[in-house]
Design a protein around this motif. Structure first.
Motif, PDB file in Angstrom:
ATOM      1  N   GLN A   1       6.377   8.790   5.756  1.00 60.19           N
ATOM      2  CA  GLN A   1       5.230   7.877   5.761  1.00 60.19           C
ATOM      3  C   GLN A   1       5.694   6.432   5.616  1.00 60.19           C
ATOM      4  OE1 GLN A   1       3.347   9.885   2.523  1.00 60.19           O
ATOM      5  NE2 GLN A   1       1.700  10.682   3.816  1.00 60.19           N
ATOM      6  N   ARG A   2       6.705   6.224   4.804  1.00 57.03           N
ATOM      7  CA  ARG A   2       7.241   4.875   4.652  1.00 57.03           C
ATOM      8  C   ARG A   2       7.843   4.385   5.958  1.00 57.03           C
ATOM      9  NH1 ARG A   2      10.128   5.435  -1.253  1.00 57.03           N
ATOM     10  NH2 ARG A   2       8.186   5.703  -2.379  1.00 57.03           N
ATOM     11  N   LEU A   3       8.576   5.264   6.637  1.00 57.49           N
ATOM     12  CA  LEU A   3       9.174   4.891   7.911  1.00 57.49           C
ATOM     13  C   LEU A   3       8.095   4.533   8.923  1.00 57.49           C
ATOM     14  CD1 LEU A   3      11.683   4.540   9.648  1.00 57.49           C
ATOM     15  CD2 LEU A   3      11.611   6.984  10.141  1.00 57.49           C
ATOM     16  N   ARG A   4       7.038   5.337   8.994  1.00 57.17           N
ATOM     17  CA  ARG A   4       5.942   5.040   9.915  1.00 57.17           C
ATOM     18  C   ARG A   4       5.288   3.699   9.588  1.00 57.17           C
ATOM     19  NH1 ARG A   4       5.597  10.528   9.838  1.00 57.17           N
ATOM     20  NH2 ARG A   4       4.156  10.676   8.106  1.00 57.17           N
ATOM     21  N   SER A   5       5.199   3.359   8.307  1.00 51.97           N
ATOM     22  CA  SER A   5       4.585   2.072   7.948  1.00 51.97           C
ATOM     23  C   SER A   5       5.454   0.911   8.412  1.00 51.97           C
ATOM     24  CB  SER A   5       4.352   1.987   6.441  1.00 51.97           C
ATOM     25  OG  SER A   5       5.546   1.714   5.745  1.00 51.97           O
ATOM     26  N   LEU A   6       6.764   1.103   8.429  1.00 55.50           N
ATOM     27  CA  LEU A   6       7.658   0.051   8.899  1.00 55.50           C
ATOM     28  C   LEU A   6       7.610  -0.095  10.406  1.00 55.50           C
ATOM     29  CD1 LEU A   6      10.777   0.779   6.670  1.00 55.50           C
ATOM     30  CD2 LEU A   6       9.176  -1.128   6.443  1.00 55.50           C
ATOM     31  N   ILE A   7       7.510   1.016  11.103  1.00 55.74           N
ATOM     32  CA  ILE A   7       7.494   1.001  12.561  1.00 55.74           C
ATOM     33  C   ILE A   7       6.159   0.480  13.084  1.00 55.74           C
ATOM     34  CG2 ILE A   7       7.565   2.453  14.633  1.00 55.74           C
ATOM     35  CD1 ILE A   7       9.566   4.228  13.142  1.00 55.74           C
ATOM     36  N   GLY A   8       5.090   0.776  12.377  1.00 53.94           N
ATOM     37  CA  GLY A   8       3.769   0.317  12.796  1.00 53.94           C
ATOM     38  C   GLY A   8       3.322   1.003  14.066  1.00 53.94           C
ATOM     39  N   GLU A   9       2.864   0.233  15.018  1.00 56.25           N
ATOM     40  CA  GLU A   9       2.309   0.780  16.252  1.00 56.25           C
ATOM     41  C   GLU A   9       3.358   1.030  17.332  1.00 56.25           C
ATOM     42  OE1 GLU A   9      -0.895   1.751  16.527  1.00 56.25           O
ATOM     43  OE2 GLU A   9      -0.991   1.228  14.414  1.00 56.25           O
ATOM     44  N   GLU A  10       4.588   0.648  17.073  1.00 56.34           N
ATOM     45  CA  GLU A  10       5.618   0.838  18.083  1.00 56.34           C
ATOM     46  C   GLU A  10       5.905   2.327  18.270  1.00 56.34           C
ATOM     47  OE1 GLU A  10       9.084  -1.598  17.895  1.00 56.34           O
ATOM     48  OE2 GLU A  10       7.978  -3.197  16.904  1.00 56.34           O
ATOM     49  N   ARG A  11       6.182   2.708  19.482  1.00 56.63           N
ATOM     50  CA  ARG A  11       6.472   4.103  19.805  1.00 56.63           C
ATOM     51  C   ARG A  11       7.764   4.162  20.593  1.00 56.63           C
ATOM     52  NH1 ARG A  11       3.347   5.167  16.180  1.00 56.63           N
ATOM     53  NH2 ARG A  11       1.169   5.573  16.511  1.00 56.63           N
ATOM     54  N   LEU A  12       8.437   5.308  20.510  1.00 53.69           N
ATOM     55  CA  LEU A  12       9.657   5.516  21.287  1.00 53.69           C
ATOM     56  C   LEU A  12       9.296   5.848  22.723  1.00 53.69           C
ATOM     57  CD1 LEU A  12      11.661   7.718  18.770  1.00 53.69           C
ATOM     58  CD2 LEU A  12      11.959   5.291  19.205  1.00 53.69           C
TER      59      LEU A  12
ATOM     60  N   ALA B   1       0.824  -1.208   0.000  1.00 50.79           N
ATOM     61  CA  ALA B   1       0.000   0.000   0.000  1.00 50.79           C
ATOM     62  C   ALA B   1       0.860   1.261   0.000  1.00 50.79           C
ATOM     63  CB  ALA B   1      -0.940  -0.004   1.204  1.00 50.79           C
ATOM     64  N   VAL B   2       1.927   1.257   0.783  1.00 48.97           N
ATOM     65  CA  VAL B   2       2.823   2.416   0.841  1.00 48.97           C
ATOM     66  C   VAL B   2       3.494   2.633  -0.504  1.00 48.97           C
ATOM     67  CG1 VAL B   2       4.982   3.266   1.838  1.00 48.97           C
ATOM     68  CG2 VAL B   2       3.217   2.359   3.322  1.00 48.97           C
ATOM     69  N   GLU B   3       3.987   1.568  -1.110  1.00 48.75           N
ATOM     70  CA  GLU B   3       4.660   1.692  -2.396  1.00 48.75           C
ATOM     71  C   GLU B   3       3.726   2.195  -3.480  1.00 48.75           C
ATOM     72  OE1 GLU B   3       6.564  -2.019  -3.278  1.00 48.75           O
ATOM     73  OE2 GLU B   3       8.031  -1.776  -1.668  1.00 48.75           O
ATOM     74  N   ARG B   4       2.492   1.756  -3.461  1.00 49.92           N
ATOM     75  CA  ARG B   4       1.518   2.183  -4.470  1.00 49.92           C
ATOM     76  C   ARG B   4       1.047   3.614  -4.248  1.00 49.92           C
ATOM     77  NH1 ARG B   4      -2.299  -3.143  -5.212  1.00 49.92           N
ATOM     78  NH2 ARG B   4      -0.767  -4.342  -6.378  1.00 49.92           N
ATOM     79  N   SER B   5       1.121   4.089  -3.031  1.00 52.69           N
ATOM     80  CA  SER B   5       0.592   5.420  -2.711  1.00 52.69           C
ATOM     81  C   SER B   5       1.549   6.547  -3.066  1.00 52.69           C
ATOM     82  CB  SER B   5       0.260   5.506  -1.221  1.00 52.69           C
ATOM     83  OG  SER B   5       1.459   5.567  -0.460  1.00 52.69           O
ATOM     84  N   GLY B   6       2.814   6.227  -3.344  1.00 52.78           N
ATOM     85  CA  GLY B   6       3.788   7.280  -3.595  1.00 52.78           C
ATOM     86  C   GLY B   6       4.086   8.057  -2.317  1.00 52.78           C
ATOM     87  N   ALA B   7       4.080   7.377  -1.190  1.00 51.24           N
ATOM     88  CA  ALA B   7       4.249   8.000   0.118  1.00 51.24           C
ATOM     89  C   ALA B   7       5.630   8.625   0.276  1.00 51.24           C
ATOM     90  CB  ALA B   7       4.019   6.968   1.215  1.00 51.24           C
ATOM     91  N   SER B   8       5.708   9.587   1.176  1.00 48.50           N
ATOM     92  CA  SER B   8       6.974  10.233   1.494  1.00 48.50           C
ATOM     93  C   SER B   8       7.856   9.296   2.321  1.00 48.50           C
ATOM     94  CB  SER B   8       6.717  11.506   2.301  1.00 48.50           C
ATOM     95  OG  SER B   8       6.237  11.175   3.591  1.00 48.50           O
ATOM     96  N   ALA B   9       9.099   9.677   2.485  1.00 47.76           N
ATOM     97  CA  ALA B   9      10.023   8.866   3.285  1.00 47.76           C
ATOM     98  C   ALA B   9       9.504   8.722   4.718  1.00 47.76           C
ATOM     99  CB  ALA B   9      11.414   9.485   3.275  1.00 47.76           C
TER     100      ALA B   9
END
Length: 86
Positions: free
Chosen positions: A51-62, A41-49
């Motif tokens: 947004q891509r990072l957030r998709s990889l991290i998912g629900e995890e928070r610092l 979904a991220v790749e198809r959306s043309g997301a920013s860097a």
């Protein structure tokens, strides 16, 4: 639905996937499908860097300590690049 076999998965990656599946209350297969679905979904959306990072991290928070350490490191001179491996 079809099946997919993934060979030669590094042990660290397999463990991380198992931990993520447990945290999210999913089976190993369900977790892998969700991660693949998000990435497509991220790749198809043309997301920013970001947004891509957030998709990889998912629900995890610092943690608060991690956020403070990052903020402090931004002002250091000649600092080492950040390490994101856990």
């Amino acid at each position: 639905m079809g099946d997919l076999l993934i060979r030669d998965v590094p042990e660290v990656m397999k463990r991380q996937l198992q931990e993520s599946a447990q945290r999210n209350g999913r089976s190993l297969s369900e977790e892998a499908i969700e991660i693949i679905r998000r990435q497509i979904a991220v790749e198809r959306s043309g997301a920013s860097a970001g947004q891509r990072l957030r998709s990889l991290i998912g629900e995890e928070r610092l943690s608060e300590d991690e956020v403070k350490a990052i903020a402090a490191a931004r002002h250091e001179r000649d600092r080492e690049p950040p390490r994101f491996d856990r």
